[in-house]
Write an enzyme that holds these catalytic residues in place. Structure first.
Site, PDB file in Angstrom:
ATOM      1  N   CYS A   1       0.835  -1.206   0.000  1.00  0.00           N
ATOM      2  CA  CYS A   1       0.000   0.000   0.000  1.00  0.00           C
ATOM      3  C   CYS A   1       0.872   1.259   0.000  1.00  0.00           C
ATOM      4  CB  CYS A   1      -0.886  -0.026   1.240  1.00  0.00           C
ATOM      5  SG  CYS A   1      -1.935   1.404   1.470  1.00  0.00           S
TER       6      CYS A   1
ATOM      7  N   SER B   1       0.716   3.759   1.883  1.00  0.00           N
ATOM      8  CA  SER B   1       1.109   4.245   3.214  1.00  0.00           C
ATOM      9  C   SER B   1       2.441   3.627   3.646  1.00  0.00           C
ATOM     10  CB  SER B   1       0.024   3.937   4.245  1.00  0.00           C
ATOM     11  OG  SER B   1      -1.182   4.537   3.835  1.00  0.00           O
TER      12      SER B   1
ATOM     13  N   HIS C   1       5.045   5.612   1.830  1.00  0.00           N
ATOM     14  CA  HIS C   1       5.287   6.889   2.510  1.00  0.00           C
ATOM     15  C   HIS C   1       6.314   6.728   3.633  1.00  0.00           C
ATOM     16  CE1 HIS C   1       2.618   9.577   0.539  1.00  0.00           C
ATOM     17  NE2 HIS C   1       1.485   9.049   0.958  1.00  0.00           N
TER      18      HIS C   1
ATOM     19  N   HIS D   1       0.484  -3.359   6.504  1.00  0.00           N
ATOM     20  CA  HIS D   1      -0.693  -3.114   7.344  1.00  0.00           C
ATOM     21  C   HIS D   1      -1.969  -3.626   6.668  1.00  0.00           C
ATOM     22  CE1 HIS D   1      -0.549   0.251   4.574  1.00  0.00           C
ATOM     23  NE2 HIS D   1      -1.853   0.367   4.743  1.00  0.00           N
TER      24      HIS D   1
ATOM     25  N   CYS E   1      -7.223  -3.042   4.007  1.00  0.00           N
ATOM     26  CA  CYS E   1      -7.002  -1.604   3.839  1.00  0.00           C
ATOM     27  C   CYS E   1      -7.689  -1.063   2.598  1.00  0.00           C
ATOM     28  CB  CYS E   1      -5.510  -1.249   3.830  1.00  0.00           C
ATOM     29  SG  CYS E   1      -5.232   0.537   3.675  1.00  0.00           S
TER      30      CYS E   1
HETATM   31 ZN   LIG Z   1      -3.144   1.047   3.304  1.00  0.00          ZN
END
Ligand SMILES: [Zn+2]
Ligand SMILES: [Zn+2]
Length: 372
Positions: free
Chosen positions: A41, A43, A46, A62, A170
């Site tokens: 993902c 995130s 990041h 996650h 997610c």
């Molecule tokens: Zn995510």
């Protein structure tokens, strides 16, 4: 104590490295999950790129699913052998936001995101005989197994393939919930979606399932726009070929702008763009996660004079215990697509290649297969 292979981020800007860690058995209120699959993902990216500071070294990931291997003292929600999807906001159930039914805003989960531990400060991962490794969002699923809080495991039906189920941890829930919970899109309303990656495609399919028309997908990658059509987009705008994406959406909505505009990129310019695409009195939902230091410029006069509703949507404003099993039922009933979200499957050792593909915008979702 068991040994697990896991992808560790030592410091921001570095590549992930796969190493063998020691995983302590679950403590009271904790669950050990043997992981089958983990989605890759933005995130996580990041964090790798240093835009989202968290305590390091850490095992990232996650968006995961697997099978319960062991439970700690007092755990009643699951038993060994249960199939579970992991939630990256295990609401504490006690704070103000959990009590008012907004667990995605849980204060305790937000605090633990910054601390990089499980509840109570527990760290269950460590280098052999050495220093602890942090948890990420109380999940850390780029590993063969992990230990998570009981509230972070969502039991799911065992007939759903776990690589598909992982995505519901997610991307799917975030996109679905933004449409169904945050915006409450009504049948016949017009929807524009800026950014059709793993989350944006789920905004598109939830909007289509909600009876929206037109559903306008906006992206810079033609292959993603093609995928958006498969997920229910009725119109597409190729942002790499037009300098006026707002004008294109306005033209497709009888000159007004969309009833709902979703931003699923996480950049100031695309947020401003989504704001511009919504009609007067329309709703703008920011789903994309921007780096924390960035700000957006919105014309001040337009706020009262155009009276748009500008809101955000975190984890689809979902209640994971309810939404995740529901979404999997929709998938098994053939009403919602998950298979087509997975562009590529990787081994844990190929985690860096999966992130390279994500960075290059080549994939809707890459999934790591963890063998559990
Ligand atoms: Zn995510
Ligand atoms: Zn809470």
């Amino acid at each position: 104590m068991s040994r697990v292979r896991a992808a560790v981020l030592e410091e921001a800007g570095r590549r992930l490295q796969v190493e063998e860690l020691e995983l302590e058995p679950p403590g009271p209120g904790e669950v050990m999950v043997r992981l089958a699959a983990a989605g890759v993902c933005h995130s996580d990216l990041h964090v790798i790129e240093g835009d989202l500071p968290v305590p390091l070294p850490a095992v990232l990931g996650h968006e995961g699913a697997g099978v319960v291997e062991a439970v700690g003292e007092g755990v009643t929600r699951v038993r060994p052998g249960d199939h579970v999807v992991l939630s990256w906001i295990p609401g504490c159930g006690r704070c103000y936001y959990c009590r008012i039914g907004r667990p995605e805003l849980c204060d305790e989960a937000a605090r633990l995101q910054v601390a990089g531990t499980l509840p109570g400060g527990a760290l269950r991962l460590r280098r052999p005989g050495g220093a602890p490794v942090h948890h990420f969002l109380e999940v850390s699923c780029f590993a063969e197994a992990t230990v998570v809080p009981e509230r972070g495991v969502i039991p799911v039906r065992p007939d759903v393939p776990l690589d598909r189920a992982a995505l519901v941890g997610c991307a799917v829930t975030t996109g679905w919930g933004a449409v169904v919970h945050t915006a409450g899109v009504r049948p016949g309303s017009s929807v524009a979606v800026v950014g059709t990656g793993g989350v944006g495609l789920n905004v598109v399919q939830a909007a289509a399932l909600s009876g929206a028309w037109p559903v306008i997908a906006v992206d810079r990658v033609p292959a993603k726009l093609e995928l958006a059509r498969q997920f229910g987009a009725t119109h597409t705008v190729d942002a790499s070929r037009t300098s006026d994406v707002i004008g294109a959406v306005v033209d497709l909505t009888e000159g007004r702008g969309a009833d709902y505009a979703f931003e699923v990129v996480g950049r100031p310019e695309t947020i401003a763009s989504a704001y511009g695409m919504a009609r007067k009195g329309g709703t703008v939902v920011v789903v994309g996660v921007a780096a924390p230091h960035l700000e957006v410029g919105i014309n001040a006069f337009s706020l009262p004079s155009q009276s748009k509703v500008l809101t955000g949507s975190w984890y689809g404003r979902s209640v994971p215990e309810v939404d995740i099993p529901h979404i999997l039922d929709l998938y098994m009933a053939g009403r919602l697509k998950l298979d087509e979200l997975i562009s590529r499957r990787y081994r844990l050792e190929e985690a860096n290649e999966a992130f390279d593909a994500l960075r290059a915008g080549e994939v809707a979702r890459g999934v790591l297969l963890l063998g559990g």
